[in-house]
Design a protein around this motif. Sequence first.
Motif, PDB file in Angstrom:
ATOM      1  N   GLU A 183      37.812 -92.305   9.434  1.00 12.33           N
ATOM      2  CA  GLU A 183      38.195 -91.739  10.609  1.00 12.33           C
ATOM      3  C   GLU A 183      36.812 -91.644  11.511  1.00 12.33           C
ATOM      4  O   GLU A 183      37.018 -91.579  12.433  1.00 12.33           O
ATOM      5  CB  GLU A 183      39.053 -90.705  10.381  1.00 12.33           C
ATOM      6  N   GLN A 184      35.743 -91.314  10.566  1.00  5.78           N
ATOM      7  CA  GLN A 184      34.614 -91.012  11.245  1.00  5.78           C
ATOM      8  C   GLN A 184      33.790 -92.199  11.659  1.00  5.78           C
ATOM      9  O   GLN A 184      33.282 -92.039  12.956  1.00  5.78           O
ATOM     10  CB  GLN A 184      33.655 -90.263  10.103  1.00  5.78           C
ATOM     11  N   ASP A 185      34.184 -93.245  11.255  1.00  5.21           N
ATOM     12  CA  ASP A 185      33.680 -94.661  11.852  1.00  5.21           C
ATOM     13  C   ASP A 185      34.208 -94.948  13.063  1.00  5.21           C
ATOM     14  O   ASP A 185      33.760 -95.420  13.825  1.00  5.21           O
ATOM     15  CB  ASP A 185      33.561 -95.736  10.634  1.00  5.21           C
ATOM     16  N   ARG A 186      35.464 -94.851  12.788  1.00  3.83           N
ATOM     17  CA  ARG A 186      36.352 -95.401  14.383  1.00  3.83           C
ATOM     18  C   ARG A 186      35.902 -94.528  15.314  1.00  3.83           C
ATOM     19  O   ARG A 186      35.644 -95.063  16.458  1.00  3.83           O
ATOM     20  CB  ARG A 186      37.975 -94.928  13.839  1.00  3.83           C
ATOM     21  N   ALA A 187      35.819 -92.974  14.927  1.00  4.46           N
ATOM     22  CA  ALA A 187      35.408 -92.320  16.320  1.00  4.46           C
ATOM     23  C   ALA A 187      34.229 -92.579  16.767  1.00  4.46           C
ATOM     24  O   ALA A 187      33.689 -92.432  17.906  1.00  4.46           O
ATOM     25  CB  ALA A 187      35.165 -90.799  15.671  1.00  4.46           C
ATOM     26  N   PHE A 188      33.119 -92.874  15.980  1.00  3.12           N
ATOM     27  CA  PHE A 188      31.760 -93.425  16.244  1.00  3.12           C
ATOM     28  C   PHE A 188      31.972 -94.737  16.901  1.00  3.12           C
ATOM     29  O   PHE A 188      31.269 -94.731  18.014  1.00  3.12           O
ATOM     30  CB  PHE A 188      30.890 -93.700  14.868  1.00  3.12           C
ATOM     31  N   GLU A 224      23.908 -86.314   8.649  1.00  2.00           N
ATOM     32  CA  GLU A 224      23.493 -87.067   9.616  1.00  2.00           C
ATOM     33  C   GLU A 224      24.362 -87.425  10.560  1.00  2.00           C
ATOM     34  O   GLU A 224      23.998 -87.785  11.685  1.00  2.00           O
ATOM     35  CB  GLU A 224      22.258 -88.044   9.166  1.00  2.00           C
ATOM     36  N   ARG A 225      25.369 -88.175   9.868  1.00  2.11           N
ATOM     37  CA  ARG A 225      26.370 -88.903  10.577  1.00  2.11           C
ATOM     38  C   ARG A 225      27.183 -87.731  11.542  1.00  2.11           C
ATOM     39  O   ARG A 225      27.469 -88.172  12.748  1.00  2.11           O
ATOM     40  CB  ARG A 225      27.358 -89.340   9.618  1.00  2.11           C
ATOM     41  N   VAL A 226      27.452 -86.606  11.024  1.00  2.70           N
ATOM     42  CA  VAL A 226      28.158 -85.668  11.806  1.00  2.70           C
ATOM     43  C   VAL A 226      27.033 -85.391  12.965  1.00  2.70           C
ATOM     44  O   VAL A 226      27.756 -85.247  14.335  1.00  2.70           O
ATOM     45  CB  VAL A 226      28.307 -84.454  11.072  1.00  2.70           C
ATOM     46  N   LYS A 227      25.884 -85.196  12.849  1.00  2.00           N
ATOM     47  CA  LYS A 227      25.012 -84.798  13.970  1.00  2.00           C
ATOM     48  C   LYS A 227      25.005 -86.030  15.061  1.00  2.00           C
ATOM     49  O   LYS A 227      24.975 -85.782  16.204  1.00  2.00           O
ATOM     50  CB  LYS A 227      23.572 -84.703  13.416  1.00  2.00           C
ATOM     51  N   THR A 228      24.828 -87.065  14.422  1.00  2.00           N
ATOM     52  CA  THR A 228      24.800 -88.373  15.269  1.00  2.00           C
ATOM     53  C   THR A 228      25.896 -88.319  16.310  1.00  2.00           C
ATOM     54  O   THR A 228      26.018 -88.723  17.488  1.00  2.00           O
ATOM     55  CB  THR A 228      24.679 -89.677  14.490  1.00  2.00           C
ATOM     56  N   LEU A 229      27.335 -88.242  15.532  1.00  2.00           N
ATOM     57  CA  LEU A 229      28.323 -88.310  16.383  1.00  2.00           C
ATOM     58  C   LEU A 229      28.650 -87.437  17.256  1.00  2.00           C
ATOM     59  O   LEU A 229      28.837 -87.508  18.466  1.00  2.00           O
ATOM     60  CB  LEU A 229      29.641 -88.340  15.440  1.00  2.00           C
ATOM     61  N   ASP A 230      28.188 -86.449  16.964  1.00  2.00           N
ATOM     62  CA  ASP A 230      28.174 -85.185  18.050  1.00  2.00           C
ATOM     63  C   ASP A 230      27.125 -85.235  19.032  1.00  2.00           C
ATOM     64  O   ASP A 230      27.415 -85.012  20.441  1.00  2.00           O
ATOM     65  CB  ASP A 230      27.765 -83.571  17.203  1.00  2.00           C
ATOM     66  N   LEU A 231      26.244 -85.838  18.952  1.00  2.00           N
ATOM     67  CA  LEU A 231      25.224 -86.147  19.947  1.00  2.00           C
ATOM     68  C   LEU A 231      25.646 -87.186  20.757  1.00  2.00           C
ATOM     69  O   LEU A 231      25.359 -87.195  22.037  1.00  2.00           O
ATOM     70  CB  LEU A 231      23.818 -86.529  19.366  1.00  2.00           C
ATOM     71  N   LEU A 232      26.057 -88.217  20.449  1.00  2.00           N
ATOM     72  CA  LEU A 232      26.976 -89.422  21.261  1.00  2.00           C
ATOM     73  C   LEU A 232      28.021 -88.586  22.030  1.00  2.00           C
ATOM     74  O   LEU A 232      28.149 -89.074  23.281  1.00  2.00           O
ATOM     75  CB  LEU A 232      27.252 -90.623  20.313  1.00  2.00           C
TER      76      LEU A 232
END
Length: 240
Positions: A183-188, A224-232
Motif C-alpha cells: 500500500e505504501q508503494d502504491r501511494a508513493f 525513511e520511506r515514511v519521511k520520503t512519502l510525507d515530504l512528497l
Amino acid sequence: IQGEGFRLLEGWRIPARSSEDTPALELLARILGGGPSARLSKRLKGLASDLSVSTGRPGARYTNLLVVDAKPLPGHSLQEVEDAVESEILRLRQEPVSQDEWNRALAQLDLARLNAESDAADLAAELGMAWAQTGSWRGFTDDEARMRAAGPEVIQRAAATFLLPSHRTLVETVPDPSRRLDEQDRAFMEVLRALASRKVEDPAQRESLVGEGLRQFQLLPQAERVKTLDLLRHQLKGAK
C-alpha cells in the motif's frame, strides 16, 4: 540491490575461435566455472546461484564474449557478486594456474568431446559448428591438440591480455518493482506520478522516472520511506 530476481552478467571481448588464443580462453572458462571445484564455484558458494561461465556468445566465428552469469542469493547484493568475480579475474591475471587446475580443465574438455562423439546428432552439430566457425570440420579435432600443446602458463597470459576492464561489459538485471507493491508503494507511485506530470511532458519519461524512484524508495528503511512519502505529499500540496 539484492535477492531473488536479480542477475549479474559480465562479458569480456575475446577473439574468434580460429585465434591462437582460443585454447587458453576455453580452458580459462573451465577453470573459472567448470564444476564445483572451479574457482568461481567455490568463491560464490553461499553468495550466488546458477553460475555459468561460457565463451562463444553470441557466436565464435567472429570476436565474441567470455561471459560470467550468476544470480545473487537472497540477502546478498549484485555488488558482492561483482566484487567476488573481479577478485578471481584479478588473481588469474596476476598468478600462474596450478598444474592440477590445468589437468582438471583438460579432463572436463575430454569428457565433453567424448560425450559429443558418442551421439551421432551431437557429433554432427559439433562438426558443423567447427566448419562454420573455423572454415573446416577438422576444427573439432584440432581444438583438443591445440589445447594440450598450450600449457598452463598461457592461462595467465590470456587473462592479462583479454580479461581487462577495457574489454568488459557489465549487465545487471533487476525485477520490475511494480510487481511487488504494498500500500505504501502504491501511494508513493501515485504522488510521484502526480508531481512528475507537472514537469515532464513525455509519458514514457514520466513512467521511467516513477519506476526508478520506486526502486530507490523500496531500498529505504521503513522510517525513511515514511519521511520520503510525507515530504512528497507536502510538495504536491504546495504545487497546487
